[in-house]
Design a protein around this motif. Structure first.
Motif, short mmCIF file in Angstrom:
data_model
loop_
_atom_site.label_atom_id
_atom_site.label_comp_id
_atom_site.label_asym_id
_atom_site.label_seq_id
_atom_site.Cartn_x
_atom_site.Cartn_y
_atom_site.Cartn_z
N VAL A 220 -48.47 -3.44 35.25
CA VAL A 220 -48.53 -1.98 35.36
C VAL A 220 -49.98 -1.61 35.64
O VAL A 220 -50.88 -2.04 34.92
CB VAL A 220 -48.07 -1.29 34.05
N LYS A 223 -54.05 4.81 35.82
CA LYS A 223 -55.38 5.17 35.30
C LYS A 223 -55.43 5.22 33.78
O LYS A 223 -56.52 5.26 33.22
CB LYS A 223 -55.81 6.51 35.89
N ASP A 224 -54.29 5.24 33.12
CA ASP A 224 -54.30 5.49 31.67
C ASP A 224 -53.54 4.47 30.83
O ASP A 224 -53.55 4.59 29.61
CB ASP A 224 -53.66 6.86 31.38
N HIS A 226 -52.52 1.71 28.47
CA HIS A 226 -53.31 0.90 27.54
C HIS A 226 -52.41 -0.07 26.75
O HIS A 226 -51.20 -0.15 26.99
CB HIS A 226 -54.15 1.79 26.62
N MET A 227 -53.04 -0.76 25.81
CA MET A 227 -52.32 -1.80 25.07
C MET A 227 -51.16 -1.25 24.24
O MET A 227 -50.19 -1.96 23.97
CB MET A 227 -53.27 -2.57 24.14
N GLY A 228 -51.28 0.01 23.84
CA GLY A 228 -50.18 0.63 23.10
C GLY A 228 -48.92 0.67 23.95
O GLY A 228 -47.81 0.40 23.49
N HIS A 229 -49.11 0.99 25.24
CA HIS A 229 -47.96 1.00 26.16
C HIS A 229 -47.40 -0.40 26.33
O HIS A 229 -46.19 -0.61 26.36
CB HIS A 229 -48.39 1.55 27.53
N MET A 292 -54.66 -6.77 28.96
CA MET A 292 -55.09 -5.76 29.93
C MET A 292 -55.70 -6.50 31.12
O MET A 292 -56.51 -7.42 30.93
CB MET A 292 -56.13 -4.83 29.30
N GLN A 309 -56.76 0.83 35.49
CA GLN A 309 -56.55 -0.16 34.44
C GLN A 309 -55.06 -0.35 34.25
O GLN A 309 -54.24 0.39 34.81
CB GLN A 309 -57.20 0.31 33.14
N PHE A 311 -51.80 -3.23 32.35
CA PHE A 311 -51.52 -4.47 31.64
C PHE A 311 -50.69 -5.42 32.49
O PHE A 311 -50.10 -5.04 33.49
CB PHE A 311 -50.84 -4.21 30.30
N THR B 479 -50.82 0.87 18.26
CA THR B 479 -49.54 1.56 18.02
C THR B 479 -48.70 1.56 19.30
O THR B 479 -49.20 1.98 20.36
CB THR B 479 -49.79 3.03 17.64
N THR B 481 -46.76 2.76 22.20
CA THR B 481 -46.77 4.08 22.82
C THR B 481 -45.82 4.08 24.01
O THR B 481 -45.97 3.24 24.90
CB THR B 481 -48.20 4.40 23.33
#
Lengths: 358, 807
Positions: A220, A223-224, A226-229, A292, A309, A311, B479, B481
């Protein structure tokens, strides 16, 4: 008139006695046929005085009706008897075994089934499917993924090489599906969401390693993200794939040259006899590596890591299949043994869907 | 990387339990692979005293002892020559499993004398290979009779093995691991032992030099050392031997053991040379053409041109950073030594090591990148340990070159942590974490200046700093998301080719085939048999000789799999595979192919014997039916393709076909396999098969979802039969095509219902009979109109085939 009654009585009794359709037909002809006895009485009416004609005519007609009706019912009866006799001779042993229908014999390999299950889940999350060649350049398999020539990580890949070409380059059998990341990022503009399932190769063979196996890469880029996703996607994937409401997953820090930060992920499970129960923390099985996308990889494919950015992850398809369906030995996946394939394979009509179940 | 818990605690002040330490190691990226506590197996072995020892009445070499185990005195028969009254040793009572002899002790009579246990040697406890006599403990064991031997010997010390990823050379030393654990909150890192910090008492009589051209000086930028004289090389003290043994290293002598110990303790490889064996100054230089050298492993390495060597004025002493030499090593007689502590370029070490195929602990550390600033520390650590264990006097430090000092300084926007991980941390949490890992952080506010410690060659950019922070803070803080949905309801994502692969598998499986996945590589002879075997498709390092060539066809893999099935008793396998074949090493040389085979009597409608009629051996038409069922499912109309009879060599020449689309595009092939192919693949059954190149089937033109209007008529269709006598070589498809084309408006179907060959027709003749269906559209056809169509059919067939209507 008495004669008429006698005639009726005689005919009716002969009808009742008729043994088969042929004799019944003879009786019909002799009674109500053109030259039959009743027809003869009818044709004799014209010679009778008018005052008798009417009443005699009615009487004859009544006889005729009675005979006709008797003929019909006897005919039906005789036909029924004849049919029953025929049916009595038409007997099949319906317990004789059938030839098996081909669609009940054929099987889909568990890898193909799991591949489709994975595709189904990620398609729902908006991931499309990308592919790439197995024979790759050293660049796509290593350099662009931030694994320089003399880096120890490269030695750990147990790479299959082709012979060196005149220009000194040599191709490799891709050691991971991460090569497809490079190809996709070079050829498509973000935002990107792809999975890339396929064969990969490592020069390694024992009970848990085969020189060829299957991975699915996920990527993926926007621009947003992150590791949470990343964590959410993997958790949702595991829940849907293993068809459980809850999974325990352990994210361990790790290292891959093409991701930063990186993690390895274990799924908790337990065993009850031969059955594998997903969940809990009794045992852990490592199923994937993720992280990431490394800024160097983004740069190598012409993306600015300050702007973009995302992952990436790589899951072992064979391992997932083993964990979900309980096959003990990886080597059997590639042996083409009909007995194994019939046992662990899937009906061609069992198409995995999210609506219908995976 | 192996170490023990007590070793870790040399560097880490911690209250944490072993389990907490193990869990934390795994979570922060130092994955625990194995934990073994030797004490678990030696729990029952206690310290005991031999009170009396008498000669066995019936055996010369045995003694009958009374042994006090602290609770009672019992009789034990002992065969060791050193058993004697008063000896303090290690006793195993009846019922104890003795690992060294893989045996559980039972009450036994030895030559008629009862024995209640065993006095043990080191080899029986698997502590060493020494089985000359039983263990003799010192007087310090006298008041410990009856207690566990593992406590006395310090063996209750779990050995931990962790997997070190290539980016963490700093954790190839126990101190690095302790630093990570301290940062992760499991205690505090103890002060660093810096070794010998004095100046030294004399000037080294042996000089150290760097003898490498300037443009290659990076290969060995620093080589420092120290001369220690009048040492007494001995066996290492027990604690040192115990640690080395615990991690699987064999103690050799103190000088060698010290370098091995520092390598594991601090990740700092060193070497100690016997100074008396050297000729003149020691230098680091590059190997010359033809130079060779015998290393400590006893092997001679040839062709050392370009490799970095440590040499004296006469001869090479060691492969720098990889392995020392046999000649100049320390032995028990050694009295004067030179300590080598150098820095070598990781890439150069990796290349040399790979070229020589030489694996060593030193190479492993140098090629991953040790701390270049540890050159001086290495000399000092070794000096102090030598002085402590072997005595002697240390010289001044000899310094050649300057160790590199990588100054990796990054401007770090602390917000980057949240941006990449989604975790919100205070600025202080981030900077403190980095500091405990040895980073220096300067500046305040959102963007700080971070300098990586010299032992972290892996730190390159700010993403690396984020990784350090999140790994130590814990990935469990991330967390989950939800990823935003691009569409409310998911859109289809598969391409035409991807859908084709799915469909192909299910169509073939629904025709009774079992899907196999066979290796992408096959034997050279099979590759050649099926038109492959090109040099560019051969693996340079195949895993075995029967997996050497990329497959040009799916058939050989399927046929060999079928042969195995037949050998196991399944006489009629039906296998299919949808996968890649390889025709060049370019991207377009990889084709996606669907293939299937039927063996024996595996017809579509059944196989083997059956009360309704036995199945006949498979024919080309079974393979053709599979191929065309597949094409139909993929939207390829049968009428669009042509069949030619020039199938490749591996098929039977007269019972095979090529499916073409126009003269150039080959969609696939089908047929009975050539008897030679069957023989070479050693399969004991007739085989028919097909291959369809999925990529060569044209992609459907983007059409509207609306189906075209349906044409329907109430007028009855009618049929007319024709029989033609044609030459034997006229193909059915030619005749059918000619008949169909005779009146495209009226003729809707041509069904070939009879094929007859017989002498009555004449030589090389055959009769083909067709049923032609006419579908009137507007009005019923008159006899004249029907006759006219019939004439057209006859004329068209005659023109195309030369055939005459059979009278």
């Amino acid at each position: 008139m008495a004669e008429l009654e006698t005639l009726e009585k005689d005919i009716i009794s002969s009808i009742k006695e008729a043994a088969d359709l042929k004799s019944l037909e003879e009786i019909r002809v002799s009674a109500v046929g053109k030259k039959g006895s009743i027809s003869a009485l009818m044709s004799g009416l014209g010679k009778m005085p008018p005052e008798e004609r009417k009443s005699f005519g009615q009487a004859v007609n009544k006889v005729k009706q009675a005979v006709t009706s008797e003929l019909e019912s006897r005919k039906e009866e005789l036909e029924r008897i004849a049919l029953n006799e025929r049916l009595e001779t038409e007997r099949e042993d319906v317990t004789l075994p059938l030839r098996q229908s081909p669609n009940l014999v054929g099987r889909i390999h568990p890898i193909s089934q799991v591949w489709e299950e994975i595709t189904e889940i990620f398609a729902d999350l908006g991931f499309s499917m990308a592919e790439g060649p197995h024979i790759e350049t050293d660049e796509n398999n290593f350099t662009k993924l931030n694994i320089p020539a003399e880096h120890p990580a490269r030695q750990e890949h147990d790479t299959f090489y082709f012979n060196e070409k005149e220009d000194g380059s040599r191709r490799v059998l891709r050691t991971h599906t991460s090569t497809v990341q490079v190809r996709v990022m070079e050829n498509q503009e973000p935002p990107l969401r792809i999975i890339a399932p396929g064969r990969v190769y490592r020069c390694d063979s024992d009970q848990t390693h085969t020189p060829m196996f299957h991975q699915v890469e996920g990527l993926v880029i926007d621009k947003d993200t992150h590791m949470g996703h990343l964590k959410w996607v993997l958790e949702e994937f595991c829940k849907t794939f293993f068809e459980v409401d809850d999974v325990t997953m352990r994210f361990r820090a790790s290292h891959f040259p093409f991701t930063e930060p990186s993690a390895e992920v274990d799924v908790g499970y337990s065993k009850k006899g031969d059955e594998i129960l997903i969940g809990g923390e009794e045992k852990w099985l490592e199923i994937l590596g993720c992280g990431m996308v490394h800024p160097n990889v983004l740069r190598n494919v012409g993306l600015d890591p300050e702007e973009y950015q995302g992952f990436a992850f790589g899951i072992g398809i064979d391992r997932l299949a083993m964990l979900k369906y309980g096959m003990p030995d990886l080597r059997a996946f590639f042996a083409g043994d009909s007995r194994w394939l019939k046992h662990y394979g899937f009906s061609p009509l069992h198409v995995p869907t999210i609506a219908g179940g995976l | 990387m192996k170490f023990t818990l007590s070793w870790l605690k040399d560097h880490l002040e911690t209250e944490s339990s072993l389990d907490e330490i193990l869990d934390k190691l795994t979570l922060i990226g130092l994955e625990v692979e194995e934990v073994v506590n030797p004490a678990d197996e030696l729990n029952n072995f206690v310290i005991a005293k031999i009170e009396t020892a008498e000669k066995h009445p019936d055996a010369d070499k045995l003694q009958v002892c009374t042994v006090n185990n602290g609770k009672e005195t019992m009789q034990v028969v002992c065969g060791a020559p050193n058993a004697k009254a008063g000896l303090l040793g290690v006793f195993a009572p009846v019922g104890t499993y003795v690992p060294g002899i893989d045996f559980t002790l039972t009450k036994a009579k030895i030559r008629g004398v009862e024995s209640m246990g065993m006095m043990c040697s080191e080899s029986e406890l698997q502590l060493s290979e020494d089985h000359e006599g039983i263990i003799e403990l010192g007087d310090d064991a006298a008041d410990k009779v009856g207690t566990r031997y593992v406590d006395y010997a310090g063996l209750d010390d779990p050995m931990i093995e962790i997997a070190i990823t290539p980016n963490r050379p700093d954790c190839l030393g126990v101190r690095g691991i302790a630093r990570d654990l301290a940062a992760a909150g499991l205690g505090t890192l103890k002060d660093e032992n810096l070794g010998y910090t004095d100046k030294g008492e004399f000037k080294s009589p042996t000089d150290i030099k760097l003898d490498i051209e300037k443009d290659k000086s990076h290969i060995c930028p620093a080589f420092w050392g120290r001369y220690v004289k009048d040492v007494k090389n001995v066996a290492s003290p027990a604690w040192l031997q115990a640690r080395l043994k615990a991690i699987g290293l064999r103690p050799i002598n103190a000088l060698v053991d010290i370098t091995n110990y520092i390598s594991y303790d601090r990740g700092r490889p060193l070497h100690v040379y016997d100074a008396d064996k050297l000729n003149g100054a020691v230098s680091a230089r590059l190997g010359k053409k033809g130079e060779s050298f015998t290393a400590l492993d006893g092997k001679t390495y040839e062709d050392l041109e370009g490799a970095c060597l440590i040499a004296d004025e006469k001869t090479p002493l060691g492969l720098g950073g990889i392995m020392g030499g046999e000649e100049s090593g320390s032995e028990l007689e050694t009295t004067n030594v030179i300590i080598e502590s150098a820095y070598f370029d990781p890439i150069h070490i990796a290349m040399t090591g790979r070229k020589l195929n030489l694996i060593s602990d030193a190479r492993y550390r140098f090629e991953r990148g040790i701390d270049p600033q540890s050159v001086e520390l290495g000399v000092n650590l070794a000096t102090q340990m030598i002085l402590d264990i072997c005595g002697g006097t240390a010289s001044e430090m000899v310094k050649a070159g300057t160790p590199p000092k990588p100054e990796k300084t990054l401007e770090f926007d602390l917000q980057r942590v949240t941006k990449l991980t989604g975790v919100t941390l205070s600025n202080k949490e981030v900077t403190e974490t980095l500091k405990t890992l040895g980073f220096t952080v300067k500046g305040k506010g959102q963007t700080v200046t971070v300098t990586a410690p010299t032992w972290r060659p892996d730190i390159d950019g700010t993403a690396d700093l984020v990784e350090e922070v999140i790994r130590i803070i814990g990935l469990d803080k991330v967390t989950p998301t939800p990823l935003p949905r691009n569409f409310g309801i998911a859109r289809p994502v598969l391409t035409t080719s991807q859908n084709r692969v799915r469909t192909a598998k299910r169509v073939l499986a629904s025709r009774g085939a079992v899907e196999a996945i066979t290796w992408s590589f096959i034997t050279e002879s099979q590759a050649k048999l099926f038109g492959g075997g090109e040099t560019e498709l051969k693996l340079a390092n195949p895993i075995s000789s029967d997996m050497s060539d990329m497959r040009p066809s799916l058939l050989p893999g399927l046929i060999t799999a079928a042969a195995r099935n037949i050998a196991r008793g399944n006489q009629d396998p039906v296998l299919m595979e949808v996968g890649q074949t390889y025709h060049s090493d370019k991207e377009d040389g990889q084709h996606m192919v669907a293939s299937g085979i039927r063996c024996g009597t595996a017809n579509h409608n059944g196989n083997g014997r059956h009360w309704s009629g036995n199945s006949a051996p498979v024919t080309v038409f079974e393979a053709k039916a599979d191929a065309f069922a597949l094409l139909a499912a993929l939207g390829m109309e049968e009428s669009k393709v042509q069949i030619t009879t020039d199938a490749p060599d591996w098929y039977h020449p007269g019972r095979s076909g090529v499916i073409r689309l126009g003269p150039k595009i080959i969609i696939g092939t089908f047929g009975e396999l050539h008897p030679e192919t069957i023989k070479k693949l050693d399969i004991k059954a007739p085989v028919v098969g097909f291959e369809i190149n999925l990529g060569n089937i044209p992609k459907p033109k983007k059409k509207s979802r609306t189906k075209g209007a349906m044409e329907i008529t109430d007028l009855q269709p009618l049929t007319r039969d024709f029989a033609f006598i044609v030459d034997s070589n006229v193909t059915a498809s030619t005749l059918i095509k000619a008949a169909s084309g005779a009146d495209k408006k009226l003729i809707t179907d041509v069904n070939l219902f009879d094929l007859f060959e017989g002498a009555s027709l004449g030589e090389n003749k055959k009769s083909l009979a067709i049923e032609v269906t006419l579908q009137p559209k507007a009005k019923t056809l008159t006899d004249e109109e029907i006759e006219a169509v019939a004439d057209k059919v006859i004329a068209s067939v005659k023109k195309a085939t030369g055939g005459e209507i059979r009278s």
